[in-house]
Design a protein around this motif. Structure first.
Motif, PDB file in Angstrom:
ATOM      1  N   GLY A 143       7.476  11.424   4.839  1.00  0.00           N
ATOM      2  CA  GLY A 143       6.831  11.986   6.020  1.00  0.00           C
ATOM      3  C   GLY A 143       5.322  12.090   5.807  1.00  0.00           C
ATOM      4  N   GLY A 144       4.935  12.556   4.606  1.00  0.00           N
ATOM      5  CA  GLY A 144       3.521  12.717   4.298  1.00  0.00           C
ATOM      6  C   GLY A 144       2.780  11.393   4.242  1.00  0.00           C
ATOM      7  N   VAL A 145       3.474  10.336   3.786  1.00  0.00           N
ATOM      8  CA  VAL A 145       2.849   9.016   3.683  1.00  0.00           C
ATOM      9  C   VAL A 145       2.357   8.550   5.050  1.00  0.00           C
ATOM     10  N   VAL A 146       3.189   8.763   6.073  1.00  0.00           N
ATOM     11  CA  VAL A 146       2.829   8.313   7.418  1.00  0.00           C
ATOM     12  C   VAL A 146       1.510   8.959   7.851  1.00  0.00           C
ATOM     13  N   VAL A 147       1.397  10.275   7.604  1.00  0.00           N
ATOM     14  CA  VAL A 147       0.209  11.011   8.031  1.00  0.00           C
ATOM     15  C   VAL A 147      -0.998  10.633   7.173  1.00  0.00           C
ATOM     16  N   THR A 148      -0.791  10.587   5.846  1.00  0.00           N
ATOM     17  CA  THR A 148      -1.897  10.310   4.937  1.00  0.00           C
ATOM     18  C   THR A 148      -2.478   8.912   5.163  1.00  0.00           C
ATOM     19  N   GLU A 149      -1.603   7.939   5.380  1.00  0.00           N
ATOM     20  CA  GLU A 149      -2.098   6.579   5.645  1.00  0.00           C
ATOM     21  C   GLU A 149      -2.967   6.565   6.888  1.00  0.00           C
ATOM     22  N   SER A 150      -2.549   7.352   7.880  1.00  0.00           N
ATOM     23  CA  SER A 150      -3.314   7.402   9.111  1.00  0.00           C
ATOM     24  C   SER A 150      -4.689   8.024   8.870  1.00  0.00           C
ATOM     25  N   VAL A 151      -4.735   9.114   8.085  1.00  0.00           N
ATOM     26  CA  VAL A 151      -6.013   9.781   7.805  1.00  0.00           C
ATOM     27  C   VAL A 151      -6.968   8.839   7.060  1.00  0.00           C
ATOM     28  N   PHE A 152      -6.455   8.135   6.051  1.00  0.00           N
ATOM     29  CA  PHE A 152      -7.325   7.318   5.208  1.00  0.00           C
ATOM     30  C   PHE A 152      -7.328   5.832   5.592  1.00  0.00           C
ATOM     31  N   GLY A 161      -0.516   0.499   5.536  1.00  0.00           N
ATOM     32  CA  GLY A 161       0.843   0.458   5.004  1.00  0.00           C
ATOM     33  C   GLY A 161       1.874   0.641   6.093  1.00  0.00           C
ATOM     34  N   LEU A 162       3.071   1.033   5.680  1.00  0.00           N
ATOM     35  CA  LEU A 162       4.167   1.190   6.631  1.00  0.00           C
ATOM     36  C   LEU A 162       3.954   2.387   7.563  1.00  0.00           C
ATOM     37  N   GLY A 163       3.211   3.395   7.090  1.00  0.00           N
ATOM     38  CA  GLY A 163       2.940   4.562   7.918  1.00  0.00           C
ATOM     39  C   GLY A 163       2.103   4.212   9.136  1.00  0.00           C
ATOM     40  N   PRO A 189       0.816  -1.223   0.000  1.00  0.00           N
ATOM     41  CA  PRO A 189       0.000   0.000   0.000  1.00  0.00           C
ATOM     42  C   PRO A 189       0.849   1.273   0.000  1.00  0.00           C
ATOM     43  N   THR A 190       1.949   1.253   0.754  1.00  0.00           N
ATOM     44  CA  THR A 190       2.780   2.453   0.851  1.00  0.00           C
ATOM     45  C   THR A 190       3.431   2.794  -0.482  1.00  0.00           C
ATOM     46  N   LEU A 191       4.005   1.771  -1.135  1.00  0.00           N
ATOM     47  CA  LEU A 191       4.636   2.027  -2.431  1.00  0.00           C
ATOM     48  C   LEU A 191       3.593   2.427  -3.475  1.00  0.00           C
ATOM     49  N   SER A 192       2.400   1.803  -3.420  1.00  0.00           N
ATOM     50  CA  SER A 192       1.336   2.182  -4.349  1.00  0.00           C
ATOM     51  C   SER A 192       0.996   3.657  -4.188  1.00  0.00           C
ATOM     52  N   LEU A 193       0.813   4.072  -2.933  1.00  0.00           N
ATOM     53  CA  LEU A 193       0.451   5.454  -2.646  1.00  0.00           C
ATOM     54  C   LEU A 193       1.553   6.411  -3.116  1.00  0.00           C
ATOM     55  N   ALA A 194       2.793   6.061  -2.804  1.00  0.00           N
ATOM     56  CA  ALA A 194       3.907   6.933  -3.175  1.00  0.00           C
ATOM     57  C   ALA A 194       4.030   7.025  -4.693  1.00  0.00           C
ATOM     58  N   PHE A 195       3.877   5.888  -5.363  1.00  0.00           N
ATOM     59  CA  PHE A 195       4.014   5.854  -6.821  1.00  0.00           C
ATOM     60  C   PHE A 195       2.946   6.722  -7.486  1.00  0.00           C
ATOM     61  N   LEU A 196       1.686   6.495  -7.079  1.00  0.00           N
ATOM     62  CA  LEU A 196       0.591   7.265  -7.674  1.00  0.00           C
ATOM     63  C   LEU A 196       0.773   8.756  -7.407  1.00  0.00           C
ATOM     64  N   THR A 197       1.254   9.092  -6.210  1.00  0.00           N
ATOM     65  CA  THR A 197       1.469  10.498  -5.863  1.00  0.00           C
ATOM     66  C   THR A 197       2.516  11.130  -6.771  1.00  0.00           C
ATOM     67  N   ILE A 198       3.612  10.400  -7.004  1.00  0.00           N
ATOM     68  CA  ILE A 198       4.661  10.955  -7.854  1.00  0.00           C
ATOM     69  C   ILE A 198       4.144  11.155  -9.279  1.00  0.00           C
ATOM     70  N   THR A 202       4.115   2.255  11.509  1.00  0.00           N
ATOM     71  CA  THR A 202       5.002   3.081  12.327  1.00  0.00           C
ATOM     72  C   THR A 202       4.257   3.643  13.538  1.00  0.00           C
ATOM     73  N   VAL A 203       3.072   4.217  13.272  1.00  0.00           N
ATOM     74  CA  VAL A 203       2.312   4.827  14.371  1.00  0.00           C
ATOM     75  C   VAL A 203       1.928   3.766  15.400  1.00  0.00           C
ATOM     76  N   ASP A 204       1.436   2.615  14.934  1.00  0.00           N
ATOM     77  CA  ASP A 204       1.080   1.543  15.869  1.00  0.00           C
ATOM     78  C   ASP A 204       2.289   1.113  16.683  1.00  0.00           C
ATOM     79  N   ALA A 205       3.442   1.019  16.006  1.00  0.00           N
ATOM     80  CA  ALA A 205       4.651   0.566  16.691  1.00  0.00           C
ATOM     81  C   ALA A 205       5.072   1.566  17.763  1.00  0.00           C
ATOM     82  N   VAL A 206       4.951   2.862  17.461  1.00  0.00           N
ATOM     83  CA  VAL A 206       5.333   3.864  18.455  1.00  0.00           C
ATOM     84  C   VAL A 206       4.388   3.802  19.649  1.00  0.00           C
ATOM     85  N   LEU A 207       3.089   3.675  19.381  1.00  0.00           N
ATOM     86  CA  LEU A 207       2.127   3.621  20.487  1.00  0.00           C
ATOM     87  C   LEU A 207       2.371   2.386  21.356  1.00  0.00           C
TER      88      LEU A 207
END
Lengths: 294, 313
Positions: B252-261, B265-267, B97-106, B270-275
């Motif tokens: 950086g944006g991927v982490v936030v965007t994944e959380s919003v939607f 993915g890896l974002g 999901p993360t690479l898909s999101l990043a690819f489409l964004t680019i 990351t948040v789950d791992a920190v919590l």
């Protein structure tokens, strides 16, 4: 007034940015006297109230009186108007302290790296490594390790900004040290520290101030992101980010909970960015912006 | 070219080593007894002792670093405390999901930003130019999660065009994949468009002042050809450089965007791992993203050869 200062003050972006920031600072300082209540206080009877309604509100002193909720309440029954106003304190404080800390440390490193070849090799390799970790991720990881308090959040946001300042100051030093007046100073036997403080530093001030505004904008954004993800300050201390984090839960029924802090946050960052752009255009037309940052 | 490549790849080794040391040292920053803090309030003394051994906190810094780094080289990032799985396997699961999101964004960003920036430079000072500069300052100032919720509000809640949340892999069909990713990718592309359009505008504007552009116009080439073949082609190096550097912003944006939607993915990992204070996962994800960033910028450096025939290594 010197012509330089007058030129800066005539710039539209500088005027807009500084006016907004002065107003926000006044709001942050005077928050207790602007019709707010304790931002951590919750009145469970008045959960999820819409903006603009007048309700019977039980305050921290346990007195019940009519109160108009300008921005409504959150799902715990806390007054969002009060939280948004107090939230300005954290954002501005983080922005200012992070930029001061990052500028101070980055300047020290940059001066050392620019002037001493040996320091340069080691320090810049370390900075390259630090810069390869995306800023937000590094801040997240540091908060995870250090725990979330105002101090640790500031440290966690400042560390990723240091390499960028270091690079800038180093490149300034490298170009300034080729100037004839430095050569003159060296030839009359001026000690190195004196050259750095008296000649190199004053000539780097303008681009550093501009860089400082961008660090400030970035710091305010990253603080908001940390709070929004639930990794920043606890919700007893209101921040625009954690107000929005709570707004997520009720977003489909109360989207305005997201918009009020969002507007304040965007306006603040916009003001800082415009101030920076205006200062860059008026102080230092050569200094090339952005492109390579963050 | 071969020698250059080898040199350039070798140069990334010290950078990666320093990244590894920084990431490794993270756990040591935990105040007090890291093992006790990570184990949490419900932990027994045995739990704490086990975690201490697992993290190697009972050994010296460099001794443990050597063991950890050896694992890294073989792709072993350790075990997640929370998910009870290999970190490498966990990252492999979530990377799609993360690479898909990043690819489409680019893709979206380049399709929007490069033409806009070129046109703005062409009509320097015109309405499009001023609008673009205004948009770019605003794009740098609106936090990515505010953009995300604005889009979600208008395009998913008010008019039901897109799903509010979730992710469908490419295997579910390209239509579904794009339908779920379009809002997040648009969200993420705003700041990226601001950055790249600005740089495109500046470098095309500079190229347009060059003598070869005047020559091209003088010999009667159509304006579109002057813009694309002469100005844009000569502005390609700085544009591609910024696309590479901007990947840090994107991550950086991927982490936030994944959380919003709610994209798994890896974002969000990351948040789950920190919590959960799941340090092996935090370290693994940061290493992964940093290596990705360094590699992309390596590719960018190599691409100069193809973009600008004057550059020979």
């Amino acid at each position: 007034m010197s012509p330089n200062v007058r030129r800066v003050l005539k710039n539209g972006a500088v005027r807009f940015g500084s006016t907004v920031l002065i107003v926000l600072t006044v709001i942050a300082l005077l928050a207790p006297w602007l019709g707010t209540t304790d931002p951590a206080w919750l009145d469970a009877v008045n959960m999820n109230q819409k903006p603009g309604v007048t309700v019977d509100w039980t305050g921290p002193d346990n007195q019940t009186a009519p109160r108009t909720l300008l921005m409504g309440t959150d799902s715990f029954g806390r007054d969002i108007y009060s939280r948004v106003l107090y939230g300005a304190r954290v954002s501005l404080l983080v922005g200012v302290i992070v930029s001061v800390v990052a500028l101070a440390i980055g300047t020290l490193f940059g001066l050392l790296a620019g002037y001493f070849r040996r320091v340069d090799a080691v320090l810049m390799r370390f900075m390259d490594g630090l810069m390869s970790i995306p800023a937000i991720l590094l801040a997240i990881a540091l908060v995870a390790a250090l725990g979330a308090s105002l101090t640790t959040v500031i440290v966690a946001i400042a560390i990723p900004e240091i390499p960028r300042v270091t690079r800038l100051v180093r490149s300034l030093v490298l170009s300034i040290r080729e100037e004839p007046y430095i050569e003159a100073a060296i030839s009359v036997g001026t000690p190195v520290w004196k050259i750095l403080l008296r000649h190199v530093l004053p000539n780097s001030i303008a681009p550093m101030v501009v860089q400082g505004t961008y660090v400030c904008a970035s710091a305010i954004l990253i603080e908001a992101i940390l709070s929004f993800l639930g990794l920043g300050l606890p919700s007893e201390i209101p921040t625009w980010g954690n107000i929005m984090a709570e707004a997520r839960v009720v977003f489909s029924s109360a989207p305005y909970n997201m918009w009020f802090p969002g507007i304040f946050l965007t306006l603040t960052v916009l003001a800082v960015n415009l101030l920076g752009d205006g200062l860059r255009d008026t102080l230092d037309p050569k200094f090339n912006k952005r492109g390579a940052q963050r | 070219m071969g020698a250059f490549l080898a040199k350039r790849i070798l140069a990334t080794i010290p950078v990666m080593l320093i990244v590894a040391i920084i990431v490794f040292a993270l756990i040591r920053l935990v105040p007090g007894d890291p093992a006790a803090v990570i184990a949490g309030n419900m932990a027994t003394n045995e739990d704490i002792a086990r975690i201490r051994t697992e993290l190697g906190l009972d050994r010296g810094f460099f001794a443990q670093f050597a063991i950890w780094a050896k694992g890294l080289v073989t792709g072993d990032l350790g075990q997640s405390f929370f998910f009870k799985k290999d970190v490498t396997a966990l990252i492999a699961e979530r990377v799609g999901p993360t690479l898909s999101l990043a690819f489409l964004t680019i893709v979206i960003t380049v399709l929007i930003a490069v033409p806009l920036g070129t046109l703005a430079a062409w009509r320097h000072g015109g309405w499009l130019d001023r609008a673009l500069m205004g948009f770019s300052v605003l794009g740098f100032s609106i936090p990515v999660f505010v953009i995300g919720y604005l889009f979600a509000y208008f395009f998913a809640l008010r008019i039901d065009w897109f799903p509010v949340q979730g992710y469908k892999p490419l295997s579910a069909g390209i239509g579904e994949w794009i339908r779920h990713l379009l809002l997040p990718a648009l969200t993420l592309s705003i700041v990226y468009v601001a950055l790249i359009a600005r740089v495109t505008r500046a470098s095309v504007a500079e190229a347009l002042t060059e003598d070869y552009v005047r020559t091209a116009r003088a010999k009667g080439l159509p304006e579109s050809r002057v813009l694309i073949k002469h100005a844009l082609a000569n502005a390609a190096v700085p544009i591609v450089t910024v696309i590479g550097i901007g990947v840090a912003l994107l991550i950086g944006g991927v982490v936030v965007t994944e959380s919003v939607f709610s994209i798994p993915g890896l974002g969000t990992l990351t948040v789950d791992a920190v919590l959960a204070r799941d340090f092996p996962v935090i370290q693994g994800v940061i290493l992964f993203f940093s290596v990705l960033y360094v590699l992309i910028n390596l590719l960018v450096d190599v691409s100069y050869v193809f973009l600008d025939p004057r550059i020979r290594y």
